[in-house]
Design a protein around this motif. Structure first.
Motif, PDB file in Angstrom:
ATOM      1  N   ARG A 125       0.835  -1.214   0.000  1.00 25.32           N
ATOM      2  CA  ARG A 125       0.000   0.000   0.000  1.00 25.32           C
ATOM      3  C   ARG A 125       0.863   1.255   0.000  1.00 25.32           C
ATOM      4  N   ASP A 126       1.951   1.239   0.767  1.00 28.94           N
ATOM      5  CA  ASP A 126       2.846   2.404   0.783  1.00 28.94           C
ATOM      6  C   ASP A 126       3.354   2.722  -0.614  1.00 28.94           C
ATOM      7  N   VAL A 127       3.748   1.683  -1.343  1.00 23.19           N
ATOM      8  CA  VAL A 127       4.308   1.890  -2.678  1.00 23.19           C
ATOM      9  C   VAL A 127       3.225   2.344  -3.660  1.00 23.19           C
ATOM     10  N   ILE A 128       2.061   1.742  -3.616  1.00 19.41           N
ATOM     11  CA  ILE A 128       0.983   2.057  -4.556  1.00 19.41           C
ATOM     12  C   ILE A 128       0.409   3.446  -4.316  1.00 19.41           C
ATOM     13  N   ASP A 129       0.296   3.840  -3.068  1.00 17.46           N
ATOM     14  CA  ASP A 129      -0.435   5.061  -2.740  1.00 17.46           C
ATOM     15  C   ASP A 129       0.248   6.333  -3.225  1.00 17.46           C
ATOM     16  N   SER A 130       1.498   6.248  -3.632  1.00 18.14           N
ATOM     17  CA  SER A 130       2.151   7.448  -4.154  1.00 18.14           C
ATOM     18  C   SER A 130       1.607   7.847  -5.518  1.00 18.14           C
ATOM     19  N   TRP A 131       0.903   6.932  -6.202  1.00 16.19           N
ATOM     20  CA  TRP A 131       0.364   7.240  -7.529  1.00 16.19           C
ATOM     21  C   TRP A 131      -0.655   8.374  -7.437  1.00 16.19           C
ATOM     22  N   ASN A 162      12.045 -10.732  -5.734  1.00 15.27           N
ATOM     23  CA  ASN A 162      12.469 -12.087  -5.364  1.00 15.27           C
ATOM     24  C   ASN A 162      12.245 -12.378  -3.887  1.00 15.27           C
ATOM     25  N   SER A 163      12.029 -11.341  -3.102  1.00 18.16           N
ATOM     26  CA  SER A 163      11.780 -11.519  -1.672  1.00 18.16           C
ATOM     27  C   SER A 163      10.330 -11.883  -1.378  1.00 18.16           C
ATOM     28  N   GLY A 164       9.444 -11.774  -2.367  1.00 23.39           N
ATOM     29  CA  GLY A 164       8.019 -12.007  -2.154  1.00 23.39           C
ATOM     30  C   GLY A 164       7.237 -10.726  -1.950  1.00 23.39           C
ATOM     31  N   TYR A 165       7.924  -9.592  -1.808  1.00 24.33           N
ATOM     32  CA  TYR A 165       7.264  -8.302  -1.682  1.00 24.33           C
ATOM     33  C   TYR A 165       6.965  -7.736  -3.069  1.00 24.33           C
ATOM     34  N   GLY A 166       6.103  -6.730  -3.108  1.00 25.49           N
ATOM     35  CA  GLY A 166       5.685  -6.186  -4.390  1.00 25.49           C
ATOM     36  C   GLY A 166       6.307  -4.839  -4.700  1.00 25.49           C
ATOM     37  N   HIS A 167       6.282  -4.483  -5.980  1.00 25.31           N
ATOM     38  CA  HIS A 167       6.634  -3.148  -6.434  1.00 25.31           C
ATOM     39  C   HIS A 167       5.776  -2.836  -7.651  1.00 25.31           C
ATOM     40  N   VAL A 168       5.851  -1.608  -8.150  1.00 20.32           N
ATOM     41  CA  VAL A 168       4.950  -1.153  -9.212  1.00 20.32           C
ATOM     42  C   VAL A 168       5.759  -0.707 -10.420  1.00 20.32           C
ATOM     43  N   HIS A 169       5.317  -1.156 -11.599  1.00 21.09           N
ATOM     44  CA  HIS A 169       5.818  -0.632 -12.868  1.00 21.09           C
ATOM     45  C   HIS A 169       4.716   0.209 -13.493  1.00 21.09           C
ATOM     46  N   CYS A 170       5.100   1.334 -14.048  1.00 25.78           N
ATOM     47  CA  CYS A 170       4.159   2.160 -14.806  1.00 25.78           C
ATOM     48  C   CYS A 170       4.678   2.272 -16.232  1.00 25.78           C
ATOM     49  N   ALA A 171       3.925   1.718 -17.183  1.00 25.07           N
ATOM     50  CA  ALA A 171       4.250   1.856 -18.598  1.00 25.07           C
ATOM     51  C   ALA A 171       3.523   3.088 -19.122  1.00 25.07           C
ATOM     52  N   ILE A 187       9.645  10.316 -10.608  1.00 27.01           N
ATOM     53  CA  ILE A 187      10.391   9.530  -9.620  1.00 27.01           C
ATOM     54  C   ILE A 187      10.518  10.320  -8.324  1.00 27.01           C
ATOM     55  N   ASP A 188      10.783  11.616  -8.436  1.00 31.38           N
ATOM     56  CA  ASP A 188      10.884  12.455  -7.237  1.00 31.38           C
ATOM     57  C   ASP A 188       9.557  12.501  -6.485  1.00 31.38           C
ATOM     58  N   ALA A 189       8.443  12.512  -7.213  1.00 31.35           N
ATOM     59  CA  ALA A 189       7.126  12.534  -6.565  1.00 31.35           C
ATOM     60  C   ALA A 189       6.898  11.261  -5.765  1.00 31.35           C
ATOM     61  N   HIS A 190       7.330  10.119  -6.311  1.00 28.50           N
ATOM     62  CA  HIS A 190       7.202   8.865  -5.560  1.00 28.50           C
ATOM     63  C   HIS A 190       8.023   8.923  -4.279  1.00 28.50           C
ATOM     64  N   LEU A 191       9.233   9.436  -4.367  1.00 29.34           N
ATOM     65  CA  LEU A 191      10.080   9.540  -3.180  1.00 29.34           C
ATOM     66  C   LEU A 191       9.483  10.506  -2.160  1.00 29.34           C
ATOM     67  N   ARG A 192       8.827  11.542  -2.650  1.00 25.43           N
ATOM     68  CA  ARG A 192       8.221  12.520  -1.744  1.00 25.43           C
ATOM     69  C   ARG A 192       6.999  11.947  -1.033  1.00 25.43           C
ATOM     70  N   GLU A 193       6.190  11.150  -1.740  1.00 18.81           N
ATOM     71  CA  GLU A 193       4.927  10.663  -1.196  1.00 18.81           C
ATOM     72  C   GLU A 193       5.048   9.314  -0.495  1.00 18.81           C
ATOM     73  N   CYS A 194       6.079   8.542  -0.827  1.00 19.51           N
ATOM     74  CA  CYS A 194       6.243   7.205  -0.244  1.00 19.51           C
ATOM     75  C   CYS A 194       7.397   7.240   0.753  1.00 19.51           C
ATOM     76  N   ASP A 195       7.071   7.167   2.037  1.00 23.79           N
ATOM     77  CA  ASP A 195       8.084   7.301   3.079  1.00 23.79           C
ATOM     78  C   ASP A 195       9.162   6.234   2.999  1.00 23.79           C
ATOM     79  N   ILE A 196       8.808   5.051   2.520  1.00 28.72           N
ATOM     80  CA  ILE A 196       9.771   3.948   2.533  1.00 28.72           C
ATOM     81  C   ILE A 196      10.549   3.843   1.222  1.00 28.72           C
TER      82      ILE A 196
END
Length: 387
Positions: A125-131, A162-171, A187-196
C-alpha cells in the motif's frame, strides 16, 4: 523463510483484509491480521476451489450451459491481458505518429525501522499510494504536468520482488520522442509521497543504466524482432507482459516467493494490472466485439487495479458476476467429483472484508530523506533492501 512467514500481513489500523485472513482478538471485539503463512494457505485453498468448479447458466432457449470459474491468478487469464495489450498496441500505432514507451519502476524498503521484515500488505500500500495520494499531488499529477504537450496513456502493473514483496511498474505510452529527464519529477514525486522509498533504488543518474528506475524505447512493429541490431520494441504485448508475471505456469508450479506475493495481493484486494481510462477506450475501439464465445454468456467483468477505490470489493476478483439481463440466468456453482456433478446456490455476491485494529508499533516504516541525486560519474552504492 520463517521470519517472513510469521509476519502479519498488515498491522495498519482501519485497513480492510479478506475476512478469512483475519483473526478475532481475545481481548476485544476487534480483529487482527493472520500471519503471512496462514494467509498463503487460505489463498491456495481458495484457488484450489476454482480448479474443480464451474458456473452453470440457462441460455435464452432454456438449455443448461457451463463455463469455468475464472480468477486473475490462473494461467489463461494472462491471455486476456496479452490480448488487451495487443489491441492497445494496434490502436496506438494507428493513432500515434511516434510511439514511445517509458517504463517507470517504483519500490520501497522491505525492512522496517527495527531491521525486521515489513508487513507485506502495508508495504505494498505504501508503494501504490504514491500514484494518487489521499492528499496532495502524487506521481500521476506530476506526469500530467510534465507530459502536458504530449498525447499519452498508461498501464500500472504490480509485480513481485524475489523476496516475495511487491513493487509497481508504470508503462507510459507517449506520442513523441521523450527522454529520461522528462520523468525525473515523477520519480521524485514517488520519493516525496512514499516514506519507505529510498533514493538509492531510484537513482536516475546511476552509472549502470540497468539500475535506472526509468527506461525508454521507441516502438516499431514493422521491424523484424529476430534481427540482432533491433533496439526498438516490436511487440508491446510481449514487452509489457514480461512485467505481469508467470501467467503461463500453473499457480502450484510457481515459486514460494510468488505464491507469498500473490497471497498478500489477494488478501488486501489489490489487482495486478490497471489501464488508464483513455487506454481502455482505445482497447474497446480496437476490440468492439465481445470476447465471449457464442455458447457462453457475456459476463460483466470488473477489471483494473485502482489505488483510489474506497471499497476493495469493487476491484477484487471476487466481485459479483452476472450475465446480460433478459438473456441468460445463473443457476449456481457446479462441482464435479467421482459421484458426479453437484450444484450449489450462490449465497453471497462478493468478498467479505473485515477491518483490523492497529498495531503500527510492530512495523515502523524505514524512512529516509528523499534527497536529490547529483549527475556525477561516481558510482552510487545500492543497498540490499530491494533484492
Amino acid at each position: 523463510m520463517p521470519a517472513r512467514a510469521a509476519r502479519p500481513v498488515s498491522v495498519r489500523g482501519g485497513e480492510l483484509l479478506r475476512e478469512e485472513c483475519t483473526i478475532e482478538k481475545q481481548t476485544s471485539e476487534g480483529r487482527r491480521s493472520a500471519s503471512w503463512s496462514t494467509v498463503m494457505n487460505e489463498f491456495l485453498k481458495w484457488y484450489n476451489g476454482y480448479r474443480h468448479a464451474h458456473l452453470v447458466f440457462r441460455d435464452p432457449d432454456g438449455e443448461r450451459v457451463r463455463t469455468p470459474m475464472q480468477n486473475s491468478h490462473q494461467p489463461k487469464y494472462g491471455d486476456r491481458y496479452y490480448a488487451r495489450l495487443k489491441a492497445l498496441e494496434q490502436q496506438m500505432v494507428h493513432e500515434y505518429d511516434d510511439l514511445h514507451i517509458a517504463m517507470l519502476t517504483f519500490t520501497g524498503s522491505t525492512r522496517n525501522a527495527n531491521g525486521g521484515w515489513r508487513c507485506p500488505a502495508d508495504h505494498l500500500r505504501d508503494v501504490i499510494d504514491s500514484w494518487r495520494p489521499d492528499r496532495g499531488r502524487g506521481v500521476y499529477h506530476t506526469l500530467r504536468d510534465s507530459l502536458n504537450d504530449y498525447e499519452w496513456e498508461y498501464a500500472l502493473v504490480v509485480e513481485k520482488h524475489n523476496s516475495g514483496y511487491g513493487h509497481v511498474h508504470c508503462a507510459v505510452f507517449v506520442d513523441g520522442e521523450v527522454t529520461e529527464s522528462d520523468f525525473h519529477t515523477a520519480i521524485d514525486a514517488h520519493l516525496r509521497e512514499c516514506d519507505i522509498a529510498h533514493r538509492d533504488a531510484h537513482d536516475y543518474y546511476h552509472q549502470d543504466d540497468e539500475k535506472h528506475p526509468i527506461s525508454i524505447n521507441a516502438v516499431d512493429t514493422d521491424l523484424d524482432p529476430n534481427r540482432e541490431d533491433v533496439e526498438d520494441i516490436t511487440n508491446v504485448g510481449s514487452y509489457i507482459g514480461e512485467y505481469i508475471g508467470a501467467y503461463g505456469e500453473s499457480l502450484f508450479q510457481r515459486s514460494t516467493e510468488e505464491l507469498a506475493f500473490r497471497a498478500a495481493v489477494w488478501a488486501s484486494g489489490t489487482q495486478l494490472v490497471r489501464f488508464s481510462t483513455g487506454a481502455n477506450k482505445m482497447i474497446d475501439q480496437q476490440r468492439p466485439d465481445s470476447d465471449t464465445p457464442d455458447d457462453e454468456p457475456e459476463m460483466v467483468e470488473k477489471m483494473g487495479f485502482d489505488p483510489e477505490a474506497d471499497d476493495p470489493s469493487q476491484t477484487v476478483d471476487g466481485a459479483p458476476v452476472k450475465p446480460i439481463e433478459g438473456q441468460w440466468s445463473i443457476e449456481g456453482v457446479g462441482r464435479v467429483d467421482e459421484s458426479g456433478e453437484s450444484l450449489y446456490d450462490m449465497h453471497r455476491s462478493g468478498v467479505q472484508y473485515a477491518e483490523i485494529e492497529g498495531a503500527q508499533h510492530l512495523d515502523p516504516p524505514n524512512r529516509k530523506s528523499p534527497y536529490r541525486p547529483q549527475n556525477v560519474n561516481t558510482k552510487t552504492a545500492i543497498t540490499d533492501f530491494y533484492s
